[in-house]
Write an enzyme that holds these catalytic residues in place. Structure first.
Site, PDB file in Angstrom:
ATOM      1  N   ARG A  13      60.979  42.484  30.142  1.00  0.00           N
ATOM      2  CA  ARG A  13      60.076  41.391  30.490  1.00  0.00           C
ATOM      3  C   ARG A  13      60.184  41.082  31.985  1.00  0.00           C
ATOM      4  O   ARG A  13      61.217  41.312  32.604  1.00  0.00           O
ATOM      5  CB  ARG A  13      60.411  40.147  29.672  1.00  0.00           C
ATOM      6  CG  ARG A  13      60.349  40.354  28.154  1.00  0.00           C
ATOM      7  CD  ARG A  13      60.847  39.118  27.418  1.00  0.00           C
ATOM      8  NE  ARG A  13      60.749  39.259  25.968  1.00  0.00           N
ATOM      9  CZ  ARG A  13      61.732  39.727  25.182  1.00  0.00           C
ATOM     10  NH1 ARG A  13      62.891  40.067  25.728  1.00  0.00           N
ATOM     11  NH2 ARG A  13      61.564  39.824  23.876  1.00  0.00           N
ATOM     12  N   LYS A  32      65.353  35.244  26.113  1.00  0.00           N
ATOM     13  CA  LYS A  32      64.360  34.645  25.221  1.00  0.00           C
ATOM     14  C   LYS A  32      64.892  34.463  23.808  1.00  0.00           C
ATOM     15  O   LYS A  32      64.679  33.429  23.174  1.00  0.00           O
ATOM     16  CB  LYS A  32      63.105  35.522  25.205  1.00  0.00           C
ATOM     17  CG  LYS A  32      61.945  34.947  24.417  1.00  0.00           C
ATOM     18  CD  LYS A  32      60.724  35.851  24.533  1.00  0.00           C
ATOM     19  CE  LYS A  32      59.558  35.263  23.744  1.00  0.00           C
ATOM     20  NZ  LYS A  32      58.355  36.128  23.828  1.00  0.00           N
ATOM     21  N   HIS A  89      52.496  41.602  31.902  1.00  0.00           N
ATOM     22  CA  HIS A  89      53.151  41.764  30.601  1.00  0.00           C
ATOM     23  C   HIS A  89      52.672  43.013  29.874  1.00  0.00           C
ATOM     24  O   HIS A  89      53.385  43.568  29.030  1.00  0.00           O
ATOM     25  CB  HIS A  89      52.902  40.531  29.726  1.00  0.00           C
ATOM     26  CG  HIS A  89      53.736  40.506  28.477  1.00  0.00           C
ATOM     27  ND1 HIS A  89      55.103  40.287  28.491  1.00  0.00           N
ATOM     28  CD2 HIS A  89      53.402  40.701  27.171  1.00  0.00           C
ATOM     29  CE1 HIS A  89      55.574  40.333  27.253  1.00  0.00           C
ATOM     30  NE2 HIS A  89      54.575  40.585  26.431  1.00  0.00           N
ATOM     31  N   ARG A 148      54.823  46.123  29.654  1.00  0.00           N
ATOM     32  CA  ARG A 148      55.754  46.188  28.515  1.00  0.00           C
ATOM     33  C   ARG A 148      55.076  46.903  27.340  1.00  0.00           C
ATOM     34  O   ARG A 148      55.677  47.754  26.682  1.00  0.00           O
ATOM     35  CB  ARG A 148      56.174  44.770  28.140  1.00  0.00           C
ATOM     36  CG  ARG A 148      57.166  44.637  27.000  1.00  0.00           C
ATOM     37  CD  ARG A 148      57.662  43.197  26.994  1.00  0.00           C
ATOM     38  NE  ARG A 148      58.300  42.797  25.755  1.00  0.00           N
ATOM     39  CZ  ARG A 148      59.581  43.025  25.460  1.00  0.00           C
ATOM     40  NH1 ARG A 148      60.332  43.682  26.320  1.00  0.00           N
ATOM     41  NH2 ARG A 148      60.096  42.598  24.333  1.00  0.00           N
ATOM     42  N   HIS A 164      63.353  43.036  20.696  1.00  0.00           N
ATOM     43  CA  HIS A 164      62.692  42.235  19.663  1.00  0.00           C
ATOM     44  C   HIS A 164      63.739  41.704  18.682  1.00  0.00           C
ATOM     45  O   HIS A 164      64.756  42.351  18.436  1.00  0.00           O
ATOM     46  CB  HIS A 164      61.659  43.073  18.916  1.00  0.00           C
ATOM     47  CG  HIS A 164      60.405  43.309  19.689  1.00  0.00           C
ATOM     48  ND1 HIS A 164      59.495  44.296  19.378  1.00  0.00           N
ATOM     49  CD2 HIS A 164      59.892  42.669  20.773  1.00  0.00           C
ATOM     50  CE1 HIS A 164      58.486  44.264  20.238  1.00  0.00           C
ATOM     51  NE2 HIS A 164      58.712  43.284  21.090  1.00  0.00           N
ATOM     52  N   TYR A 214      52.656  46.608  17.257  1.00  0.00           N
ATOM     53  CA  TYR A 214      52.151  47.920  17.681  1.00  0.00           C
ATOM     54  C   TYR A 214      51.632  48.802  16.549  1.00  0.00           C
ATOM     55  O   TYR A 214      51.394  49.990  16.768  1.00  0.00           O
ATOM     56  CB  TYR A 214      53.253  48.662  18.449  1.00  0.00           C
ATOM     57  CG  TYR A 214      53.707  47.910  19.674  1.00  0.00           C
ATOM     58  CD1 TYR A 214      52.860  47.751  20.771  1.00  0.00           C
ATOM     59  CD2 TYR A 214      54.966  47.333  19.737  1.00  0.00           C
ATOM     60  CE1 TYR A 214      53.256  47.038  21.889  1.00  0.00           C
ATOM     61  CE2 TYR A 214      55.373  46.621  20.859  1.00  0.00           C
ATOM     62  CZ  TYR A 214      54.525  46.482  21.929  1.00  0.00           C
ATOM     63  OH  TYR A 214      54.916  45.783  23.037  1.00  0.00           O
TER      64      TYR A 214
END
Length: 211
Positions: free
Chosen positions: A43, A81, A142, A145, A168, A178
């Site tokens: 990120r 995050k 972003h 990514r 993740h 995805y």
């Protein structure tokens, strides 16, 4: 991922990224930042929080342990995050070499300082500049990514590996985000089953011929 976010997702191919990077490499910091983002999938906040000590040149890894944000004109270094965002990402040799080249040109840099002392606003400005100059389609920072994730999918890496690399929280996040990038997987399954069946029939015929 919500459908509206999936619909707005865009990504570059390697060829598109190379056209873009050629348009911004006149600024070394832009070249290094965007190459790290594209080739690692981290990120932008993770990128901007990096220090030199996060790089392990010998093992070719990058440790993600913190996140950068700017609030009320103040630079903040925060926790990542999510808990899974803390991770070690392997990096290719050319990125190690590029970071070393960048560091060699810094003046009075301390290893515990932010390596890229700029902001997300700067990255977006440079993204716009590079898109306009190179002619490649405009995407968000972003989306680099997403570009990395789509590249790994195209290369055949598993969702579990991609999930760990992107940080993740669980593999479901990766699959939900995805899944639309796997448009031909079902047909590939049937094609491989067809080939396997034909091969097994052929082997059976060959065995029968021996008797």
């Amino acid at each position: 991922m919500e459908k509206k976010n999936a619909d707005s997702m865009q990504f570059w191919t390697v060829a598109e990224f190379n056209k873009f990077i050629a348009a911004v490499e006149d600024k070394l910091i832009s070249k290094v930042c965007f190459k790290i983002l594209f080739w690692t999938g981290i990120r932008s906040g993770e990128l901007l929080a990096l220090t030199l000590s996060d790089f392990d040149y010998e093992n070719k890894t990058l440790s993600i342990t913190k996140n950068y944000a700017r609030l009320n004109k103040e630079d903040l270094i925060l926790e990542p995050k999510t808990p899974k965002s803390k991770r070690v990402v392997t990096i290719p040799t050319f990125l190690c070499d590029l970071v070393q080249e960048y560091v060699s040109k810094l003046y009075e840099y301390e290893p515990d300082e932010r390596l890229f002392q700029t902001t997300k606003f700067y990255l977006q400005h440079e993204m716009n500049r590079g898109c306009k100059k190179s002619g490649v389609k405009k995407i968000r920072v972003h989306d680099l990514r997403h570009s990395h994730a789509s590249l790994l999918i195209e290369m055949g890496f598993s969702p579990l590996l991609i999930s760990e690399r992107l940080g993740h929280e669980n593999i479901e996040t990766t699959l939900n985000t995805y899944s639309h990038l796997y448009p031909n997987k079902q047909s590939q399954v049937s094609d491989k089953l067809q080939l396997l069946n034909q091969k097994s029939i052929g082997n059976s015929i060959d065995e029968n011929k021996k008797f």
